[in-house]
Design an enzyme around this catalytic site. Structure first.
Site, PDB file in Angstrom:
ATOM      1  CG  ASP A 142      -1.982   3.014   6.850  1.00  0.00           C
ATOM      2  OD1 ASP A 142      -0.794   2.665   6.786  1.00  0.00           O
ATOM      3  OD2 ASP A 142      -2.353   4.201   6.737  1.00  0.00           O
ATOM      4  CE  LYS A 190       4.085   6.672   3.728  1.00  0.00           C
ATOM      5  NZ  LYS A 190       4.157   6.314   5.154  1.00  0.00           N
ATOM      6  CG  HIS A 244      -0.299   0.290   2.523  1.00  0.00           C
ATOM      7  ND1 HIS A 244       0.436  -0.662   3.212  1.00  0.00           N
ATOM      8  CD2 HIS A 244      -0.247   1.414   3.296  1.00  0.00           C
ATOM      9  CE1 HIS A 244       0.892  -0.147   4.333  1.00  0.00           C
ATOM     10  NE2 HIS A 244       0.506   1.112   4.415  1.00  0.00           N
ATOM     11  CG  HIS A 276      -3.697   7.759   3.804  1.00  0.00           C
ATOM     12  ND1 HIS A 276      -3.584   7.722   5.181  1.00  0.00           N
ATOM     13  CD2 HIS A 276      -2.469   7.439   3.315  1.00  0.00           C
ATOM     14  CE1 HIS A 276      -2.338   7.407   5.505  1.00  0.00           C
ATOM     15  NE2 HIS A 276      -1.653   7.220   4.401  1.00  0.00           N
TER      16      HIS A 276
END
Length: 409
Positions: free
Chosen positions: A350, A272, A268, A322
């Site tokens: 998360d 990043k 996920h 998110h």
């Protein structure tokens, strides 16, 4: 790969070298110490590359770069030993490559990238031809790239000459010095199409086929790569997957759905990899611009995963971690029925992992504190209750497992 061509390496060797080039930094939590060492002037080059003690340059572009580099990281509380960092990076990258099924030639090349021709490198102090040929090629190539990117062709070739016989194999240096007048090639390395050109060099024999268990191992290996991006999120993806599996069992997910959720959880945060380490590692609140950049990572996750056929099926789930039911999440503001059970489960897992993990700006929260916060946000109450039930039933064992993983650094 140009060196491979000029050395007329075999097809097998080119596959092994390309794999090592792809994964050489897979276990690196940040390139600060590595870049610092690569760009540090040698004794012979000090007059050409001076840096004053106060961080000001003496009228030299190279010194200016090093001064900027120094100022950027001067506030670091504890500067790690570069040797320790290099050894750790080598071992992690070597292990990841092995787990991904790359050849022994590739893993050995990755381990020895920081060995020096004169025997003063790391991690094993190999000397001369004891160092795998691919390692010798990569060390020279990545040093040329660092200097060429910041200081230009002349600086890159000069450092190659100065370190010939100490860092680099002299015969390789002679080859690359012969490229001095190939202006078009050097300029192509800074072109917007450079990445596409590099990917086009992939040997045709490099393609691998894996079954479901192999796919799971690839996901776990890439989770390690993702989490190595920042020391503050070490094992984050692995722990999120652990919590997601717990929630999935409580919700009675079918086996295939649970496997897909596990892979989505492991990957996920792949987006990043596109976020600057300075932002990921910042020990304090982000600025508005930094926050904007950080909130792009789920979009990058989507863009990366949907391009890989084996991962495209869960790209949406992974990228929605998110988002919130009321549309207040990011980056798309997806809400309500557009968030399926897997996406809602991943969002809860998360958030729980992040809250119960230590961060440079706060201590970790307890299970009850984390669940209380999650219950006040617009994430899935059903998944939250499933997490509460799963952790309540196995709090000592589960938290011990996760804490143990976090301590393994």
């Amino acid at each position: 790969m140009r060196l491979a061509e000029e050395l007329d390496l075999s097809a097998f060797d080119r596959v092994a070298l390309y794999g090592a080039l792809l994964l050489k930094d897979a276990g690196c939590s940040g390139n600060v110490s590595r870049v610092s060492e690569v760009l540090q002037p040698t004794a012979a080059s000090v007059p050409w590359h001076p840096v004053m003690a106060d961080g000001n340059s003496a009228g030299n572009d190279g010194a200016g770069f090093l001064a900027r580099f120094s100022r950027r990281f001067r506030k670091t509380a504890a500067v790690p030993d570069p040797a320790v960092d290099i050894v750790a990076r080598a071992e992690r990258s070597e292990g990841i490559a092995a787990r991904l099924g790359f050849s022994r030639a590739t893993t050995e090349a990755i381990r020895s990238i920081d060995e020096h021709w004169n025997g003063e490198g790391y991690p094993d102090g190999k000397i001369g031809h004891e160092i795998p040929q691919f390692s010798r090629i990569i060390l020279l190539a990545q040093t040329l790239d660092a200097f060429h990117t910041e200081l230009g062709v002349a600086a890159a070739l000069r450092i190659a000459r100065e370190r010939s016989g100490t860092w680099f194999e002299p015969s390789l240096v002679r080859i690359v010095r012969g490229w001095r007048d190939d202006v078009g090639w050097w300029e192509s390395l800074k072109s917007p199409d450079a990445t596409a050109a590099a990917l086009a060099l992939e040997p045709t024999q490099h393609t691998r086929f894996v079954d479901d268990s192999g796919l799971d191992e690839i996901a776990r290996a890439f989770a390690d790569i993702i989490d190595s991006k920042s020391p503050y999120t070490y094992q984050h993806s692995t722990n999120v997957a652990r919590y997601a599996r717990k929630i999935g069992r409580e919700l009675g997910l079918e086996r295939d759905d649970a496997a897909t959720l596990n892979r989505a959880a492991l990957l996920h945060d792949v987006g990043k990899l596109g976020i600057a380490s300075g932002i990921l590692n910042k020990a304090g609140p982000l600025t508005a611009d930094e926050r904007r950049q950080m909130e792009m990572h789920p979009r990058y996750t989507w863009e990366i995963l949907q391009r890989v056929s084996a991962f495209a099926g869960f790209a949406r789930t992974a990228a929605f971690h998110h988002e919130k039911l009321d549309g207040s999440g990011y980056p798309w503001g997806v809400k309500g029925d557009d968030l399926d059970t897997a996406a809602r489960t991943l969002a809860v897992a998360d958030m729980y992992e992040a809250l119960t993990a230590s961060r440079p700006y706060r201590a970790s929260l307890s299970r009850d504190e984390a669940l209380k916060i999650i219950n006040t946000t617009a994430v899935c109450p059903i998944a939250t209750e499933a997490l509460a039930s799963a952790t309540r039933a196995s709090v000592p064992r589960l938290e011990l497992e996760v804490s143990s993983i976090r301590r393994t650094r």
